[in-house]
Design an enzyme around this catalytic site. Structure first.
Site, PDB file in Angstrom:
ATOM      1  N   LYS A  77       0.873  -1.185   0.000  1.00  0.00           N
ATOM      2  CA  LYS A  77       0.000   0.000   0.000  1.00  0.00           C
ATOM      3  C   LYS A  77       0.906   1.231   0.000  1.00  0.00           C
ATOM      4  O   LYS A  77       1.401   1.646   1.041  1.00  0.00           O
ATOM      5  CB  LYS A  77      -0.877  -0.027   1.260  1.00  0.00           C
ATOM      6  N   GLU A 117       9.606   2.488  10.553  1.00  0.00           N
ATOM      7  CA  GLU A 117      10.631   3.496  10.225  1.00  0.00           C
ATOM      8  C   GLU A 117       9.927   4.836  10.199  1.00  0.00           C
ATOM      9  O   GLU A 117       9.084   5.071   9.331  1.00  0.00           O
ATOM     10  CB  GLU A 117      11.252   3.224   8.850  1.00  0.00           C
ATOM     11  N   CYS A 140      13.574  11.802   5.724  1.00  0.00           N
ATOM     12  CA  CYS A 140      13.587  11.437   7.150  1.00  0.00           C
ATOM     13  C   CYS A 140      14.957  11.736   7.740  1.00  0.00           C
ATOM     14  O   CYS A 140      15.077  11.972   8.936  1.00  0.00           O
ATOM     15  CB  CYS A 140      13.233   9.967   7.315  1.00  0.00           C
ATOM     16  N   GLU A 184       9.895  17.630  13.961  1.00  0.00           N
ATOM     17  CA  GLU A 184      10.176  17.396  12.542  1.00  0.00           C
ATOM     18  C   GLU A 184       9.315  18.329  11.695  1.00  0.00           C
ATOM     19  O   GLU A 184       8.091  18.344  11.841  1.00  0.00           O
ATOM     20  CB  GLU A 184       9.875  15.939  12.173  1.00  0.00           C
TER      21      GLU A 184
HETATM   22  P1  NAD Z   1       2.202   9.368   6.910  1.00  0.00           P
HETATM   23  O1  NAD Z   1       2.430   8.689   8.209  1.00  0.00           O
HETATM   24  O2  NAD Z   1       1.145  10.374   6.806  1.00  0.00           O
HETATM   25  O3  NAD Z   1       1.874   8.278   5.765  1.00  0.00           O
HETATM   26  C1  NAD Z   1       2.722   7.192   5.503  1.00  0.00           C
HETATM   27  C2  NAD Z   1       1.896   6.046   4.935  1.00  0.00           C
HETATM   28  O4  NAD Z   1       0.981   5.582   5.927  1.00  0.00           O
HETATM   29  C3  NAD Z   1       1.055   6.411   3.712  1.00  0.00           C
HETATM   30  O5  NAD Z   1       1.057   5.338   2.801  1.00  0.00           O
HETATM   31  C4  NAD Z   1      -0.335   6.588   4.315  1.00  0.00           C
HETATM   32  O6  NAD Z   1      -1.379   6.370   3.396  1.00  0.00           O
HETATM   33  C5  NAD Z   1      -0.328   5.515   5.381  1.00  0.00           C
HETATM   34  N1  NAD Z   1      -1.278   5.710   6.479  1.00  0.00           N
HETATM   35  C6  NAD Z   1      -1.765   6.883   6.973  1.00  0.00           C
HETATM   36  N2  NAD Z   1      -2.627   6.634   7.978  1.00  0.00           N
HETATM   37  C7  NAD Z   1      -2.667   5.295   8.144  1.00  0.00           C
HETATM   38  C8  NAD Z   1      -3.364   4.427   9.036  1.00  0.00           C
HETATM   39  N3  NAD Z   1      -4.196   4.896   9.967  1.00  0.00           N
HETATM   40  N4  NAD Z   1      -3.160   3.102   8.927  1.00  0.00           N
HETATM   41  C9  NAD Z   1      -2.312   2.606   8.004  1.00  0.00           C
HETATM   42  N5  NAD Z   1      -1.635   3.375   7.118  1.00  0.00           N
HETATM   43  C10 NAD Z   1      -1.812   4.702   7.192  1.00  0.00           C
HETATM   44  O7  NAD Z   1       3.621   9.952   6.500  1.00  0.00           O
HETATM   45  P2  NAD Z   1       3.953  10.977   5.320  1.00  0.00           P
HETATM   46  O8  NAD Z   1       3.607  12.337   5.753  1.00  0.00           O
HETATM   47  O9  NAD Z   1       3.403  10.476   4.051  1.00  0.00           O
HETATM   48  O10 NAD Z   1       5.548  10.816   5.222  1.00  0.00           O
HETATM   49  C11 NAD Z   1       6.413  11.647   5.891  1.00  0.00           C
HETATM   50  C12 NAD Z   1       6.915  10.978   7.154  1.00  0.00           C
HETATM   51  O11 NAD Z   1       7.578   9.758   6.823  1.00  0.00           O
HETATM   52  C13 NAD Z   1       7.963  11.818   7.871  1.00  0.00           C
HETATM   53  O12 NAD Z   1       7.707  11.783   9.248  1.00  0.00           O
HETATM   54  C14 NAD Z   1       9.273  11.106   7.546  1.00  0.00           C
HETATM   55  O13 NAD Z   1      10.303  11.308   8.496  1.00  0.00           O
HETATM   56  C15 NAD Z   1       8.825   9.686   7.484  1.00  0.00           C
HETATM   57  N6  NAD Z   1       9.784   8.854   6.740  1.00  0.00           N
HETATM   58  C16 NAD Z   1      10.601   8.031   7.450  1.00  0.00           C
HETATM   59  C17 NAD Z   1      11.555   7.264   6.784  1.00  0.00           C
HETATM   60  C18 NAD Z   1      12.466   6.357   7.564  1.00  0.00           C
HETATM   61  O14 NAD Z   1      13.077   5.486   6.958  1.00  0.00           O
HETATM   62  N7  NAD Z   1      12.612   6.525   8.874  1.00  0.00           N
HETATM   63  C19 NAD Z   1      11.652   7.332   5.392  1.00  0.00           C
HETATM   64  C20 NAD Z   1      10.797   8.173   4.704  1.00  0.00           C
HETATM   65  C21 NAD Z   1       9.857   8.948   5.384  1.00  0.00           C
END
Ligand code: NAD
Length: 525
Positions: A203, A278, A312, A413
């Site tokens: 997903k 992550e 990230c 962040e």
């Molecule tokens: P997000 O948490 O909003 O979304 C990430 C994913 O989770 C998306 O596919 C989203 O559709 C899904 N999602 C959202 N709500 C959900 C739920 N209730 N249940 C299951 N899935 C759900 O994050 P974002 O804003 O898209 O991405 C940015 C964040 O990701 C930042 O905090 C960044 O640091 C982090 N990030 C971390 C890494 C790492 O390796 N540590 C890498 C890339 C991004």
């Protein structure tokens, strides 16, 4: 992981901060994305659709994706469950051959996939090429693991007994990812899961579905059997949440924000589902008084403004020794003024847009927060709205100085082009500041003193650490992940990823023909 740093250097040295030159590609017709279930591209039951628009130009609709429902998730999980019975028995070296082929296909399509990625999520072409390259590297690495996946053989304490351990696949893995590395990050999860013999339901983020479709297509074209890899498109609550709570999913691997990761973790707790998280970061560069100033400024620019700060591992804090502080700030601000913001598809652009209106609003809000907290806005601070910027989510690269460790801009962040510069009087103070946040993903130090470098390497509590380099630049063959609120103890990429997607089985073979009791029938010497 990094795009070519030389071109970044050369460009920012020569270019003026300026306006966009207009769209550099003809806008293609929007694509209607479909789910991929049991080896077929299929329509979703879907409760509506979402649009995938170019963040550099909102008039450019890249595609339309379904909001897949729990029913769609059920179908994908059922296909993955059925395929698991066969796939787990395919010898790992044969599974790996398909991944090797996928690497070759991704290499052939690298430029095409990179351009699509830039168009849908905005980062500059050098970086999207790097994103696809990372998946190529990961495919080759995991292809090699098909002939390794080492276990242990150890001597038994009994004479006619053989003892060993092997890795076993776990079952159906649900993969949920963010948009900022839309091919690289899925590859860190999906490829180790597949080579271990698991099947997958993927997903991806709703902001970058096209890249997910491309990645799945490459793996399908490499010859993956039906049901081994499935794709469901949609948003988090409607599609991601049912995948997380699905009783037939054995592992969840999630990359995204700490807030969502917490929900995912809670949803997995009652069923004891294995969950790998992550999450966010508040990464830091430490610049000591003996640092190479120009090198440190290069690192702060690339670490802070690469991917428009939407990594990230972005270096959103720089802690500078007071002896070097003013010289560093002068150079950092001057170089930041020269960065050229624009459409990532244009070769001269060095920093693209934020991915969405919501992400840009977050940046704008944090700039206000920083000002209200009393930090000094040294450069930037404004949304770019005129001319060719008008239809995109552009923001000036922004630096705050006179930031203190307790300010929100130094602790939370932001995920945008905003860097906080703090001052310190010693290495100890710099390390204390580095550790004084909730996150623990990446940190780095600029120093010519090996003792300082090793001390920081030991005492900064993060999953990644760099010496004389910024906080970004990970390579696929070492573990990737963070401590504290960044992760939950697992790692992806590297061989460590195999630990997420396999379980150890310890096996004892007794060839004595009689009952031998461990710890009781001790062998006499
Ligand atoms: P997000 O948490 O909003 O979304 C990430 C994913 O989770 C998306 O596919 C989203 O559709 C899904 N999602 C959202 N709500 C959900 C739920 N209730 N249940 C299951 N899935 C759900 O994050 P974002 O804003 O898209 O991405 C940015 C964040 O990701 C930042 O905090 C960044 O640091 C982090 N990030 C971390 C890494 C790492 O390796 N540590 C890498 C890339 C991004």
């Amino acid at each position: 992981m990094c795009p070519d740093q030389d071109s970044w250097h050369t460009l920012h040295a020569h270019l003026e901060y300026g306006t966009l030159g207009g769209m550099s590609m003809t806008q293609a017709a929007p694509t209607s994305y479909r789910n991929f279930i049991n080896g077929q591209w299929v329509d979703a039951a879907a409760s509506g659709t979402l649009e995938n628009r170019n963040p550099a130009n909102q008039d450019d609709v890249v595609g339309v994706l379904p909001r897949s429902t729990p029913e769609d998730v059920d179908a994908a999980v059922a296909a993955a469950r059925a395929a698991f019975g066969r796939w787990r028995l395919v010898p790992a070296p044969r599974r790996a051959e398909l991944l090797y082929r996928a690497a070759e296909i991704l290499s052939e399509r690298k430029e095409d996939y990179a351009r699509t990625m830039t168009r849908e999520m905005g980062k500059i072409l050098d970086e999207t090429r790097g994103d696809v390259q990372e998946a190529i590297d990961m495919s080759y690495l995991m292809a090699g693991e098909g002939r390794r996946q080492y276990g242990q053989t150890v001597p038994s304490e009994l004479r006619e007994k053989f003892a060993m351990s092997i890795r076993q696949p776990i079952g159906v893995c649900g993969m949920i990812t963010a948009w900022n590395f839309p091919i690289a990050v899925p590859s860190w999860k999906i490829l180790p899961a597949l080579v271990c013999g698991n099947t997958v339901v993927f997903k991806p983020a709703e902001e970058a579905p096209h890249s997910a479709v491309n990645f799945v297509q490459a793996l399908h074209d490499a010859g993956l059997p039906p049901g081994v890899l499935n794709l469901v498109l949609g948003d988090g609550p409607g599609t991601g949440a049912p995948l997380v709570s699905h009783p037939d999913v054995n592992v969840i691997s999630f990359t995204g924000s700490t807030e969502t990761g917490r929900l995912v973790n809670q949803a997995c707790a009652s069923s004891f589902k294995k969950v790998h998280l992550e999450m966010g970061g508040k990464n830091v560069i430490l610049v000591m008084d003996d640092a190479d100033l120009e090198l440190a400024v290069d690192g702060a620019l690339w670490g802070g403004f690469g991917t428009s700060g939407q990594r990230c591992t972005a270096a959103s804090r720089v802690v500078v020794h007071q002896k070097l502080h003013d010289a560093f700030v002068d150079a950092f601000v001057a170089r930041t003024r020269q960065l050229r913001v624009g459409d990532g598809l244009e070769a001269s652009t060095q920093m693209g847009p934020s991915v969405s209106e919501a992400q840009l609003s977050r940046v704008v809000d944090y700039v206000k927060i920083g000002q209200a907290e009393g930090a000094t806005l040294a450069v930037g601070g404004n949304r770019l709205t005129s001319g060719a910027f008008a239809r995109g989510f552009f923001h000036e690269p922004t630096i705050f100085t006179k930031v203190t460790p307790s300010m929100r801009i130094a602790r939370e962040e932001i995920f945008g082009p905003v860097v906080s510069v703090l001052s310190c009087g010693s290495l100890d103070e710099a390390i204390a500041t580095a550790n004084d946040v909730a996150y623990g993903l990446s940190a780095s130090i600029y120093t010519r003193d090996i003792n300082k470098a090793f001390t920081a390497m030991r005492d900064v509590y993060t999953g990644l650490f760099y010496v004389n380099a910024p906080t970004i630049g990970a390579e696929v063959h070492l573990p990737f992940g963070g401590t504290k609120a960044t992760g939950n103890g697992h790692r992806e990429a590297g061989i460590a990823a195999l630990d997420v997607f396999s379980e150890w089985k310890s096996i004892y073979v007794d060839f004595s023909g009689r009952l031998q009791r461990a710890q009781i029938d001790t062998v006499q010497i």
